[in-house]
Design an enzyme around this catalytic site. Structure first.
Site, PDB file in Angstrom:
ATOM      1  N   ASP A 288       0.889  -0.945   0.253  1.00 21.91           N
ATOM      2  CA  ASP A 288      -0.055  -0.121  -0.579  1.00 21.91           C
ATOM      3  C   ASP A 288       0.833   1.063   0.570  1.00 21.91           C
ATOM      4  O   ASP A 288       2.132   1.794  -0.533  1.00 21.91           O
ATOM      5  CB  ASP A 288      -0.875  -0.031   0.917  1.00 21.91           C
ATOM      6  CG  ASP A 288      -2.175   0.625   1.310  1.00 21.91           C
ATOM      7  OD1 ASP A 288      -2.163   1.688   0.349  1.00 21.91           O
ATOM      8  OD2 ASP A 288      -3.419   0.302   0.655  1.00 21.91           O
TER       9      ASP A 288
ATOM     10  N   HIS B  42       2.291   1.741  -3.012  1.00 26.02           N
ATOM     11  CA  HIS B  42       1.522   3.320  -3.833  1.00 26.02           C
ATOM     12  C   HIS B  42       1.646   4.736  -3.572  1.00 26.02           C
ATOM     13  O   HIS B  42       1.229   4.976  -3.831  1.00 26.02           O
ATOM     14  CB  HIS B  42       0.158   2.839  -3.108  1.00 26.02           C
ATOM     15  CG  HIS B  42      -0.800   1.898  -3.607  1.00 26.02           C
ATOM     16  ND1 HIS B  42      -2.435   1.160  -3.521  1.00 26.02           N
ATOM     17  CD2 HIS B  42      -0.794   0.531  -4.074  1.00 26.02           C
ATOM     18  CE1 HIS B  42      -2.498  -0.337  -3.492  1.00 26.02           C
ATOM     19  NE2 HIS B  42      -1.642  -0.251  -4.164  1.00 26.02           N
TER      20      HIS B  42
END
Ligand SMILES: *[C@@H]1O[C@H](CO)[C@@H](O)[C@H](O)[C@H]1NC(C)=O
Length: 395
Positions: A220, A243
Site C-alpha cells: 500500500d 502506492h
C-alpha cells in the site's frame, strides 16, 4: 607516609567511583533475557518484555532495554508511560509475532508505545509480524480479525525510530498518532506488493515529524499522511513497490482537521502505483490541505507520478464519485520532478467542483510516458507553471 595514605585514599575513592559508575550503568541496561525471554522463536517472551519495560520505565535514570541476537516470540504488548526518564529500546535480534494471526488480529496493534515523553527504538534488528496468512484470509473474504499495526506510537513526544527493519505487518508497519517531535530514520520496511493495506508509515494528528533515509517496499502507501498532521519533513525515501506517498485519504469525516506544511524531497519512486498523491473522498468535509512541497523527486515507471484525486471513493459506501469533495486543497508546489510515467496522463489534477484547487505550482517537471506522448489533465485546478514543464502544463 602521609603521601602514601593520600594516594591510598585516592585509589580507594577512585575504585568506589568506578564501582558506582559500573553498577549504575549496568542497572540501566536491561537485557530481556535476564527476565526470562528465550531467543528460540517459540517460547512466549511477552511477559519478559513487559517486566523489562516496567523496570526501565520506573528507573530514575535513562534506561535501555536490550533485545540481543536471536528470535523472540512476542504477542501484542503495550509499553505505556508516563516513565520517569527517557527509555531506549535497542533491538539487535528478531522479534516475531505468533503464527496464528488471530493472536494479533483483534488488538489493532502488535507493539504499542503510548503516553511517553522520550522514547527511542533503534538497532539492527527486525520485527516480523508474519502477516501472510492474515492477508490470505482478507483476500478470500473469510471471517478475519481486523488486523494489527506492527509498531504504533500514540500520545507521545520526542520519539525516535532508527535503523530497524519491519516486515510483513498485518496492516500498517509504523503508525504515528497524536505525537509531537518524531524522527524516523534509516528504517527498512518490507511486505509483498500484493499485501493489502500494509502502509509503510502512517502519520495522523501529529506535529513535527521527520522521516528520512527509509527504504520502503510494500503493498500500500509507502507513507500516508492523514488528518491533523502538520510540519512534516520527508526526505531520501526509496519507495517501491507500493502506492507512493499519499496525503490522505482526507475527507473521511464530515468534521476533520487539516494537513499543513508537508515537504517531500530528494526521493525515488520505482514501479509504484502513484508517485506523490493527494486524495480526498468525494463527500462533504471540513478537511483541507495546504502548504505542501514535492521537490527533487525521481519517478521510475510510475503509473500516476503526480496526482490529485478528489473523487476517491473506494468500496463506494457512503460516497459516490459524482459528489463534490469538501476538502480544500491549496498552495501545493511540484518542483524538479523527473522520470517516466507508466500511464499517458503523467500529471493528473482532478479537484472538486465546489472546492477547486488553488495555488498549484509546477516548475521544472519532466515526466515522459513510456509508450508515447504524455499529457496533463486539470479539472477545477488553478495555479501557475514556470521553467520547463513536460507534459505541457494544463494550468
Ligand atoms: C514547516 O515544517 C518544518 C518542519 O518540517 C518547520 O521547520 C517549519 O518551521 C515549518 N514552517 C512553518 C511556516 O511552520
Amino acid at each position: 607516609m602521609a603521601i602514601t595514605t593520600n594516594s591510598n585514599h585516592f585509589i580507594f575513592i577512585f575504585l568506589l567511583a568506578l564501582f558506582f559508575f559500573q553498577s549504575s550503568s549496568s542497572s540501566s541496561y536491561i537485557n530481556v533475557e535476564s527476565f526470562g525471554a528465550k531467543p528460540n522463536g517459540e517460547s512466549d517472551s511477552t511477559a519478559s518484555f513487559l517486566k523489562a519495560w516496567s523496570q526501565a520505565c520506573r528507573s530514575g535514570e535513562q534506561a535501555t532495554i536490550y533485545v540481543p541476537q536471536g528470535t523472540f516470540l512476542v504477542k501484542p504488548v503495550t509499553f505505556d508511560g508516563p516513565c520517569k526518564k527517557k527509555v531506549n529500546f535497542r533491538i539487535d535480534g528478531t522479534i516475531v509475532a505468533p503464527r496464528d494471526y488471530w493472536s494479533l488480529g483483534n488488538s489493532g496493534y502488535w507493539m504499542l508505545f503510548t503516553k511517553l515523553d522520550g522514547v527511542s527504538v533503534y538497532g539492527e534488528g527486525t520485527l516480523d509480524a508474519r502477516g501472510s496468512f492474515f492477508w490470505h484470509c482478507k483476500k478470500a473474504h473469510q471471517n478475519c480479525p481486523s488486523g494489527a499495526r506492527s509498531i504504533s506510537f500514540s500520545w507521545s513526544s520526542n520519539v525516535v525510530v532508527s535503523g530497524i527493519r519491519s516486515m510483513n505487518s498485518q496492516t500498517m508497519h509504523i503508525a504515528i498518532d497524536h505525537c509531537k517531535n518524531v524522527i524516523i530514520e534509516k528504517v527498512k520496511i518490507r511486505a509483498p506488493s500484493g499485501s493489502p493495506n500494509t502502509d509503510g508509515i502512517n502519520v495522523q494528528f501529529s506535529t513535527g515529524v521527520t522521516i528520512s533515509h527509509a527504504i520502503i517496499n510494500t503493498g500500500d502507501d509507502c507513507i500516508s499522511i492523514n488528518q491533523g498532521s502538520t510540519h512534516l519533513w520527508i526526505d531520501h525515501i526509496a519507495c517501491g513497490p507500493g502506492h507512493g506517498i499519499s496525503i490522505g485519504s482526507l475527507g473521511n469525516f464530515e468534521k476533520e482537521e487539516g494537513v499543513e506544511n508537508v515537504t517531500v524531497t530528494s526521493s525515488t519512486f520505482t514501479k509504484t502505483e502513484n508517485g506523490v498523491r493527494i486524495k480526498a473522498r468525494a463527500q462533504p468535509s471540513t478537511g483541507f490541505t495546504r502548504d505542501i512541497v514535492f521537490s527533487k523527486l525521481i519517478m521510475n515507471n510510475v503509473f500516476n507520478p503526480i496526482i490529485i484525486d478528489q473523487r476517491y471513493c473506494p468500496g463506494a459506501t457512503s460516497c459516490d464519485h459524482h459528489q463534490n469533495s469538501g476538502v480544500k486543497i491549496s498552495r501545493v508546489r511540484y518542483e524538479e520532478i523527473r522520470g517516466t510515467s507508466r500511464s499517458k496522463v503523467a500529471i493528473n489534477l482532478d479537484c472538486s467542483a465546489s472546492n477547486p484547487c488553488e495555488g498549484i505550482k509546477l516548475q521544472n517537471i519532466k515526466l515522459t510516458y513510456v509508450k508515447g506522448s504524455e499529457t496533463s489533465s486539470c479539472i477545477n485546478a488553478a495555479g501557475t507553471a514556470s521553467g520547463y514543464v513536460i507534459p505541457k502544463s494544463c494550468l
